[in-house]
Design a protein around this motif. Structure first.
Motif, PDB file in Angstrom:
ATOM      1  N   VAL B 293       0.845  -1.202   0.000  1.00 30.67           N
ATOM      2  CA  VAL B 293       0.000   0.000   0.000  1.00 30.67           C
ATOM      3  C   VAL B 293       0.880   1.252   0.000  1.00 30.67           C
ATOM      4  CG1 VAL B 293      -1.590   1.360   1.428  1.00 30.67           C
ATOM      5  CG2 VAL B 293      -2.054  -1.061   0.990  1.00 30.67           C
ATOM      6  N   GLN B 294       1.985   1.200   0.755  1.00 29.58           N
ATOM      7  CA  GLN B 294       2.895   2.352   0.784  1.00 29.58           C
ATOM      8  C   GLN B 294       3.462   2.634  -0.610  1.00 29.58           C
ATOM      9  OE1 GLN B 294       3.270   4.443   3.371  1.00 29.58           O
ATOM     10  NE2 GLN B 294       4.446   5.718   1.956  1.00 29.58           N
ATOM     11  N   LYS B 295       3.688   1.590  -1.394  1.00 28.53           N
ATOM     12  CA  LYS B 295       4.177   1.789  -2.772  1.00 28.53           C
ATOM     13  C   LYS B 295       3.165   2.579  -3.597  1.00 28.53           C
ATOM     14  CE  LYS B 295       7.564  -1.817  -3.575  1.00 28.53           C
ATOM     15  NZ  LYS B 295       8.065  -2.855  -4.477  1.00 28.53           N
ATOM     16  N   PHE B 296       1.890   2.330  -3.364  1.00 26.55           N
ATOM     17  CA  PHE B 296       0.851   3.096  -4.067  1.00 26.55           C
ATOM     18  C   PHE B 296       0.853   4.551  -3.608  1.00 26.55           C
ATOM     19  CE2 PHE B 296      -1.759   0.302  -6.700  1.00 26.55           C
ATOM     20  CZ  PHE B 296      -1.234  -0.924  -6.362  1.00 26.55           C
ATOM     21  N   VAL B 297       1.040   4.745  -2.312  1.00 27.13           N
ATOM     22  CA  VAL B 297       1.111   6.112  -1.781  1.00 27.13           C
ATOM     23  C   VAL B 297       2.267   6.854  -2.461  1.00 27.13           C
ATOM     24  CG1 VAL B 297       1.538   7.504   0.283  1.00 27.13           C
ATOM     25  CG2 VAL B 297       0.096   5.445   0.436  1.00 27.13           C
ATOM     26  N   ASP B 298       3.432   6.220  -2.489  1.00 29.51           N
ATOM     27  CA  ASP B 298       4.628   6.858  -3.064  1.00 29.51           C
ATOM     28  C   ASP B 298       4.470   7.101  -4.567  1.00 29.51           C
ATOM     29  OD1 ASP B 298       5.738   6.706  -0.571  1.00 29.51           O
ATOM     30  OD2 ASP B 298       6.908   4.889  -0.990  1.00 29.51           O
ATOM     31  N   LEU B 299       3.787   6.195  -5.228  1.00 25.61           N
ATOM     32  CA  LEU B 299       3.680   6.240  -6.692  1.00 25.61           C
ATOM     33  C   LEU B 299       2.996   7.510  -7.189  1.00 25.61           C
ATOM     34  CD1 LEU B 299       4.116   4.579  -9.309  1.00 25.61           C
ATOM     35  CD2 LEU B 299       1.862   3.584  -8.933  1.00 25.61           C
ATOM     36  N   VAL B 300       2.004   7.969  -6.459  1.00 28.06           N
ATOM     37  CA  VAL B 300       1.241   9.125  -6.942  1.00 28.06           C
ATOM     38  C   VAL B 300       1.433  10.371  -6.083  1.00 28.06           C
ATOM     39  CG1 VAL B 300      -0.567   7.824  -8.110  1.00 28.06           C
ATOM     40  CG2 VAL B 300      -0.814   8.354  -5.683  1.00 28.06           C
TER      41      VAL B 300
END
Lengths: 309, 309
Positions: B293-300
């Motif tokens: 989920v943190q990867k999604f946060v960082d991605l956008v």
């Protein structure tokens, strides 16, 4: 910091499901310069037109702070002309007419006053012409970005590879990234392409947004969901113009600032498609741009609290 | 709050460019229940299997907190079986075998203890079966979500329209949204579809993320750029399972929480495609989910300062 753009200044005739235009002003250099002008007041352009090109457009560019000393006007010759028809899905188009005219033997001339420019945007031209501009600058710019297309991969791959080695940023679409890398996965494609030279890679996915690859990080910029795309012509160049205009003006090559520049480029592209040609881009206000950027902020903004209960 | 899922519990045989499987456990209900189990400890399922279905899988679901009283086991009959082969781009597939078996005459039975369930997820089944479940619940759930597919639009559009009127959330992909609305633009499609009943619409765009339409707002959830998609089977159901698991557990139907639920669903789907079938989903840790989920946060994530200089 100043921005030099090399790209076509041209005529287009466009047919979309919404209507058609006569010959109107287009060209990568034009879109880039207009989009960048909202952020960068110190622009220069290297290009070529024929004697048929309207002086009013050149005046408009000058008023936007674009130095046209590097724009050759060829007496007795005609401006580059492209005519195309978009299909119903707006994602594909047929070329109806391509008249190279002055572009056929385009030999870029760099005025002395352009030397020392810090940011360079190479619009989609042959990789040889793109490289010649880099070689004719006495000092390497702080940042060089380039666009290219499938056509050059088909007929001039070796030349393209040489030029790619000399640039910092490559801005291409997903189809081009797949052809250039011979990889379907964009993550794998990005690795291969960045191995070819450009440390910063932007892959545009049209209505699906854009990906930025920088160092070991990736950023996904959304596209604004639109009711209608009226005319996609120039959207990619407008993206590049907004991106480079913002980046050269803020002059900070960090991941955070590249992300901002991509959002700005995406916002400018979302305006471009609302009317034919450069029409919508010509009359933007700061407020309209701020509001549009805010829509992008809202579109992807979320606040993750606790994930697993 | 508890979550009731209605959906197939089945066998799949899958071929991808990376390899192939024998008959393995699949089915929308299975994927949804496993994905949701990481967020929701009080699940119920309504489905049907044959006597050939492995008891070990049922035990595993029970251990995940899934009440199986509504799962009919038909003596002397066989479980639904689907076999398919994915093309190289992983975006299209051929169906090789479809054996409806127990699904052919599936008549959902709602155990008395299921009455009063607050969240209902209707996996992709015929719109008549989906509707019969809603009608057999004495109290309307707080939130009803459904999936559907082109097949039902082709052969049972009237029935589908009746069912759509009864649900709160529709989760479909872009191609299905276009077919259902007869509009290419997803913004226009969303307006039409929401006029058909579901006030909340999620349009999944595969590798391009997902759009959420809620009230007058829109949210764009990215997909994680992946090096390889090993097996896309069940990714859409896993998305729905993560979404409904998170939503029913947090029990807050607001734009902000729907956004979180979509990010969770996207994160779960990104795991699903890493291995064949449900394999990757079965062994996730809380830490792995949090990290993803943190990867999604960082991605956008971006921080817009000043736009226009």
């Amino acid at each position: 910091m100043s921005l030099l753009t090399v790209g076509s200044v041209a005529f287009d005739a466009i047919e979309t499901p919404f209507g058609k235009t006569d010959k109107i002003v287009g060209g990568a250099g034009t879109y880039i310069a207009i989009a960048a002008s909202y952020f960068q007041e110190n622009q220069k352009i290297v290009s070529v037109v024929g004697e048929d090109f309207p002086e009013t457009t050149l005046d408009d560019l000058r008023e936007r702070g674009v130095d046209l000393k590097g724009l050759q006007v060829k007496a007795g010759e005609k401006t580059f002309f492209w005519a195309g028809r978009y299909h119903n899905d707006m994602n594909s188009r047929d070329t109806l007419i391509t008249e190279l005219n002055v572009l056929e033997n385009f030999d870029p001339v760099i005025p002395e006053s352009y030397q020392g420019v810090e940011y360079l945007m190479l619009g989609n031209l042959s990789p040889q012409v793109q490289r010649s501009v880099i070689e004719r600058l006495n000092t390497r710019p702080k940042l060089i970005a380039m666009d290219t297309m499938n056509f050059w991969m088909d007929i001039a791959m070796e030349e393209l590879e040489k030029t790619l080695k000399m640039v910092d940023v490559l801005i291409i679409n997903d189809e081009e990234a797949r052809q250039l890398s011979k990889e379907y996965s964009l993550v794998k494609a990005a690795k291969i392409i960045r191995g070819m030279g450009p440390k910063i890679l932007i892959i545009k996915k049209g209505e699906h947004g854009a990906l930025l690859f920088f160092e070991d990080k990736v950023f996904f910029a959304p596209a604004l969901p639109l009711e209608d795309v009226f005319d996609p012509t120039g959207a990619g160049d407008t993206f590049a113009g907004g991106f480079m205009g913002y980046l050269s003006s803020s002059d900070e090559i960090t991941f955070d600032n590249l992300k901002r520049a991509i959002i700005v480029g995406s916002a400018m592209a979302s305006f471009c498609v609302e009317k034919f040609g450069t029409e919508r881009l010509e009359t933007l206000t700061e407020r309209e741009i701020e509001d549009r950027v805010q829509k992008f902020v809202d579109l992807v903004n979320f606040d993750m609290v606790q994930t697993v209960s």
